[in-house]
Design an enzyme around this catalytic site. Structure first.
Site, mmCIF file in Angstrom:
data_model
loop_
_atom_site.group_PDB
_atom_site.id
_atom_site.type_symbol
_atom_site.label_atom_id
_atom_site.label_comp_id
_atom_site.label_asym_id
_atom_site.label_seq_id
_atom_site.Cartn_x
_atom_site.Cartn_y
_atom_site.Cartn_z
ATOM 1 N N GLY A 13 16.893 8.838 0.139
ATOM 2 C CA GLY A 13 15.503 8.389 0.202
ATOM 3 C C GLY A 13 14.766 8.729 -1.081
ATOM 4 O O GLY A 13 14.739 9.888 -1.504
ATOM 5 N N GLY A 15 11.469 8.381 -1.596
ATOM 6 C CA GLY A 15 10.026 8.438 -1.327
ATOM 7 C C GLY A 15 9.442 9.688 -1.972
ATOM 8 O O GLY A 15 10.045 10.289 -2.869
ATOM 9 N N PHE A 16 8.255 10.096 -1.491
ATOM 10 C CA PHE A 16 7.616 11.294 -2.048
ATOM 11 C C PHE A 16 8.550 12.504 -1.938
ATOM 12 O O PHE A 16 8.665 13.301 -2.851
ATOM 13 C CB PHE A 16 6.348 11.643 -1.260
ATOM 14 C CG PHE A 16 5.207 10.707 -1.499
ATOM 15 C CD1 PHE A 16 4.561 10.677 -2.717
ATOM 16 C CD2 PHE A 16 4.759 9.875 -0.490
ATOM 17 C CE1 PHE A 16 3.489 9.830 -2.926
ATOM 18 C CE2 PHE A 16 3.687 9.036 -0.691
ATOM 19 C CZ PHE A 16 3.048 9.002 -1.912
ATOM 20 N N GLY A 17 9.192 12.631 -0.749
ATOM 21 C CA GLY A 17 10.054 13.784 -0.499
ATOM 22 C C GLY A 17 11.260 13.790 -1.424
ATOM 23 O O GLY A 17 11.534 14.781 -2.114
ATOM 24 N N VAL A 81 22.099 3.727 3.525
ATOM 25 C CA VAL A 81 22.924 4.728 4.212
ATOM 26 C C VAL A 81 23.296 4.157 5.570
ATOM 27 O O VAL A 81 22.428 3.658 6.293
ATOM 28 C CB VAL A 81 22.116 6.021 4.451
ATOM 29 C CG1 VAL A 81 22.974 7.090 5.079
ATOM 30 C CG2 VAL A 81 21.484 6.501 3.169
ATOM 31 N N GLU A 172 -8.324 1.811 7.212
ATOM 32 C CA GLU A 172 -8.326 1.440 5.794
ATOM 33 C C GLU A 172 -8.056 -0.059 5.637
ATOM 34 O O GLU A 172 -8.692 -0.746 4.845
ATOM 35 C CB GLU A 172 -7.278 2.260 5.025
ATOM 36 C CG GLU A 172 -7.705 3.725 4.912
ATOM 37 C CD GLU A 172 -6.778 4.580 4.071
ATOM 38 O OE1 GLU A 172 -5.605 4.209 3.901
ATOM 39 O OE2 GLU A 172 -7.238 5.638 3.590
ATOM 40 N N ASP A 302 8.399 12.537 6.154
ATOM 41 C CA ASP A 302 8.071 11.929 7.461
ATOM 42 C C ASP A 302 9.163 12.076 8.509
ATOM 43 O O ASP A 302 8.890 12.010 9.709
ATOM 44 C CB ASP A 302 7.822 10.425 7.279
ATOM 45 C CG ASP A 302 6.422 10.120 6.784
ATOM 46 O OD1 ASP A 302 5.668 11.077 6.529
ATOM 47 O OD2 ASP A 302 6.099 8.927 6.655
HETATM 48 C C1 FAD Z 1 0.017 2.235 5.252
HETATM 49 C C2 FAD Z 1 0.165 3.713 5.018
HETATM 50 C C3 FAD Z 1 -0.904 4.440 4.505
HETATM 51 C C4 FAD Z 1 -0.778 5.797 4.255
HETATM 52 N N1 FAD Z 1 -1.838 6.468 3.729
HETATM 53 C C5 FAD Z 1 -1.704 7.761 3.408
HETATM 54 C C6 FAD Z 1 -2.761 8.461 2.774
HETATM 55 O O1 FAD Z 1 -3.827 7.899 2.527
HETATM 56 N N2 FAD Z 1 -2.564 9.756 2.419
HETATM 57 C C7 FAD Z 1 -1.388 10.399 2.656
HETATM 58 O O2 FAD Z 1 -1.231 11.566 2.298
HETATM 59 N N3 FAD Z 1 -0.368 9.772 3.284
HETATM 60 C C8 FAD Z 1 -0.501 8.487 3.662
HETATM 61 N N4 FAD Z 1 0.524 7.825 4.273
HETATM 62 C C9 FAD Z 1 1.740 8.580 4.612
HETATM 63 C C10 FAD Z 1 2.663 8.766 3.435
HETATM 64 O O3 FAD Z 1 2.783 7.585 2.689
HETATM 65 C C11 FAD Z 1 4.020 9.217 3.958
HETATM 66 O O4 FAD Z 1 3.809 10.425 4.645
HETATM 67 C C12 FAD Z 1 5.038 9.421 2.853
HETATM 68 O O5 FAD Z 1 5.299 8.215 2.189
HETATM 69 C C13 FAD Z 1 6.340 9.993 3.399
HETATM 70 O O6 FAD Z 1 7.221 10.193 2.352
HETATM 71 P P1 FAD Z 1 8.785 10.296 2.622
HETATM 72 O O7 FAD Z 1 9.399 10.608 1.304
HETATM 73 O O8 FAD Z 1 9.047 11.182 3.754
HETATM 74 O O9 FAD Z 1 9.193 8.862 3.127
HETATM 75 P P2 FAD Z 1 9.035 7.427 2.462
HETATM 76 O O10 FAD Z 1 7.972 7.423 1.443
HETATM 77 O O11 FAD Z 1 8.932 6.484 3.604
HETATM 78 O O12 FAD Z 1 10.438 7.239 1.731
HETATM 79 C C14 FAD Z 1 11.628 7.048 2.434
HETATM 80 C C15 FAD Z 1 12.596 6.292 1.571
HETATM 81 O O13 FAD Z 1 13.836 6.182 2.268
HETATM 82 C C16 FAD Z 1 14.390 4.897 2.039
HETATM 83 N N5 FAD Z 1 15.296 4.577 3.132
HETATM 84 C C17 FAD Z 1 14.990 4.452 4.443
HETATM 85 N N6 FAD Z 1 16.097 4.176 5.165
HETATM 86 C C18 FAD Z 1 17.125 4.106 4.298
HETATM 87 C C19 FAD Z 1 18.536 3.880 4.432
HETATM 88 N N7 FAD Z 1 19.116 3.656 5.617
HETATM 89 N N8 FAD Z 1 19.282 3.883 3.314
HETATM 90 C C20 FAD Z 1 18.720 4.133 2.098
HETATM 91 N N9 FAD Z 1 17.409 4.362 1.925
HETATM 92 C C21 FAD Z 1 16.618 4.362 2.996
HETATM 93 C C22 FAD Z 1 13.181 3.984 1.968
HETATM 94 O O14 FAD Z 1 13.463 2.812 1.237
HETATM 95 C C23 FAD Z 1 12.136 4.871 1.278
HETATM 96 O O15 FAD Z 1 12.097 4.672 -0.115
HETATM 97 C C24 FAD Z 1 0.434 6.458 4.543
HETATM 98 C C25 FAD Z 1 1.511 5.739 5.064
HETATM 99 C C26 FAD Z 1 1.380 4.379 5.306
HETATM 100 C C27 FAD Z 1 2.540 3.615 5.869
#
Ligand code: FAD
Length: 421
Positions: A13, A15-17, A81, A172, A302
């Site tokens: 992943g 994402g932010f994490g 994955v 929003e 998340d």
């Molecule tokens: C519309 C919206 C508005 C938001 N607004 C805010 C806000 O204002 N402030 C705030 O703090 N937070 C906000 N959030 C929450 C914040 O964006 C999330 O908490 C954050 O993105 C989580 O990060 P993460 O790294 O856990 O997951 P994600 O950012 O979801 O990253 C997960 C990654 O895993 C990848 N992935 C998933 N499944 C697979 C797989 N099977 N194989 C390979 N790759 C895969 C995805 O492509 C993605 O890039 C918002 C969320 C949304 C949806």
């Protein structure tokens, strides 16, 4: 282990994490492999700005290769994955050779939860990926162009939008769509009367923004109604059809667009891991963010249910939680590779915030202090600029936001992917 005996850290992943974990490992003696199904990192908090034409796709999605380009010990692969074998330390993918790891960072995020509502999976527009935001934007533009060609479509609700969910995503999106409707679209399509293009926000609970104090809830509702959003609280969506939404109360709303901002669940892959899952399909982790029986596996963002050591509450699914948990995992792995003892995760709360529209936002700090209006919007802007992955992205967002604030223009309101030529 990689071929030369260096410990391999696989990060699932981007994402932010995932990205923050990878960056913390830059100076460690590790072979870092980041895998994501997309070749870009998505900045989810700004998806609604892409959906309403305020920002362009490149301000919300950033190439993962670009983000990690300067990091000599990191590689990026685009692949999905398909399975994780925790006992064998092995991951399989749809289109990439399996990878073995010494340490694993699971940062696969969450996905939309339609709670089994009839027709939602087929007809609703979720807002969790870059593709979702572009689809919504183009669908809305398409409905306005279709109505321009055939004004009778107005009577079928072609321009009406129902948004489900009175949390941050729903509020929003409702605020931004209403500003788009009453601002740019009113000028673009002068023949459409405001009452023919409704923006309706539906929330099952008794009020919007359940996580905020009552005075911020009232402020948010007023800010929305001032923008012509119709707010329906205590109402539940029962079914979704292409041109109609039915509520449990029996009321039907003619609308060709339903935006789903009502629920999340952990990435579906977690169900195959044979782990006990917590509410919303999230994986429960220990104080150091590792899996109880697998100290080599960190779960971040998340997809993790992280209990805050101070409040003893499970932390919300927020960008700052994902960023800080990813950083913790990266730092801890780097420390353990040097033989140091693991440390528990300590979350630094920067406040909960959401923006409703131009000059209207709410902020609630950990101690209970609140802000609203322009000051809150400035705080929101500062925190979200800090979350953006690079200075270039920050500069781009500032230019687009300033342009929109000064001229009220939406640079991105064009149909590109669904047009034929
Ligand atoms: C519309 C919206 C508005 C938001 N607004 C805010 C806000 O204002 N402030 C705030 O703090 N937070 C906000 N959030 C929450 C914040 O964006 C999330 O908490 C954050 O993105 C989580 O990060 P993460 O790294 O856990 O997951 P994600 O950012 O979801 O990253 C997960 C990654 O895993 C990848 N992935 C998933 N499944 C697979 C797989 N099977 N194989 C390979 N790759 C895969 C995805 O492509 C993605 O890039 C918002 C969320 C949304 C949806």
């Amino acid at each position: 282990m990689s071929g030369d005996g260096t410990a391999r850290v696989v990060i699932l992943g981007g994402g932010f994490g995932g990205v923050s974990a990878a960056k913390e490992l830059e100076h460690s003696d590790a072979d870092v492999v980041v895998v994501d199904r997309h070749d870009y990192h998505t900045f989810q908090p700004l998806l609604y700005q892409l959906a309403t034409g305020l920002l362009e796709a490149t301000a919300v999605g950033h190439s993962l290769r670009d983000l990690l380009q300067g990091q000599k010990n990191a590689r990026v692969h685009q692949a999905s994955v398909t399975a994780v074998d925790l006992d064998a330390h092995r991951i399989t993918f749809d289109d990439l050779e399996p990878l073995e790891y010494d340490y694993l960072v699971l940062g696969l995020g969450a996905e939309v939860n339609f709670f089994g509502v009839d027709g939602a999976a087929e007809h609703a527009f979720p807002l969790y990926t870059l593709g979702d935001a572009l689809r919504l934007k183009e669908h809305v533009l398409d409905r306005w162009e279709a109505t321009d060609r055939d004004p009778e479509l107005v009577d079928d609700g072609a321009l009406n939008i129902v948004i489900v969910g009175g949390g941050a995503t729903g509020v929003e999106s409702a605020g931004a769509l209403a500003e788009l409707y009453r601002g740019e679209f009113a000028k673009d399509y002068p023949g459409v009367a405001p009452e023919d293009a409704r923006v309706i926000l539906v929330e099952a609970g008794p009020e919007l923004f359940g996580m905020f104090k009552p005075k911020l809830q009232e402020y948010a509702e007023k800010a929305l109604t001032d923008r012509d959003v119709e707010v329906k609280t205590g109402e539940v969506v029962a079914s979704v059809e292409p041109t109609k939404v039915t509520l449990k109360s029996g009321e039907t709303l003619k609308a060709h667009t339903l935006v789903w901002g009502a629920g999340l669940q952990g990435n579906p892959l977690v169900q195959s891991l044979d782990l006990e899952l917590q509410r919303g399909n999230r994986i429960g982790v220990g104080p150091d963010l590792t899996l109880p029986d697998h100290p080599e596996v960190y779960v971040v963002g998340d997809v993790a249910a992280i209990t805050d050591a101070k409040t003893e509450q499970v932390l919300p699914q927020l960008g700052s939680v994902a960023l800080q948990s990813g950083e913790h995992a990266g730092k801890e792995i780097a420390a353990r590779l040097q033989g140091k003892e693991p440390k528990p995760f300590a979350y630094k709360d920067k406040g909960t915030m959401a923006t409703i529209g131009r000059g209207a936002a709410v902020v609630q700090m950990l101690g209970g202090r609140t802000k609203k209006g322009v000051t809150a919007q400035l705080a929101w802007g500062t925190v979200h600029l800090a979350l953006l992955p690079t200075n270039e992205d920050r500069a781009k967002a500032v230019v687009d936001w300033s342009g929109a604030a000064l001229t009220h223009q939406r640079v991105g309101r064009i149909i590109t992917t669904t047009s034929e030529e």
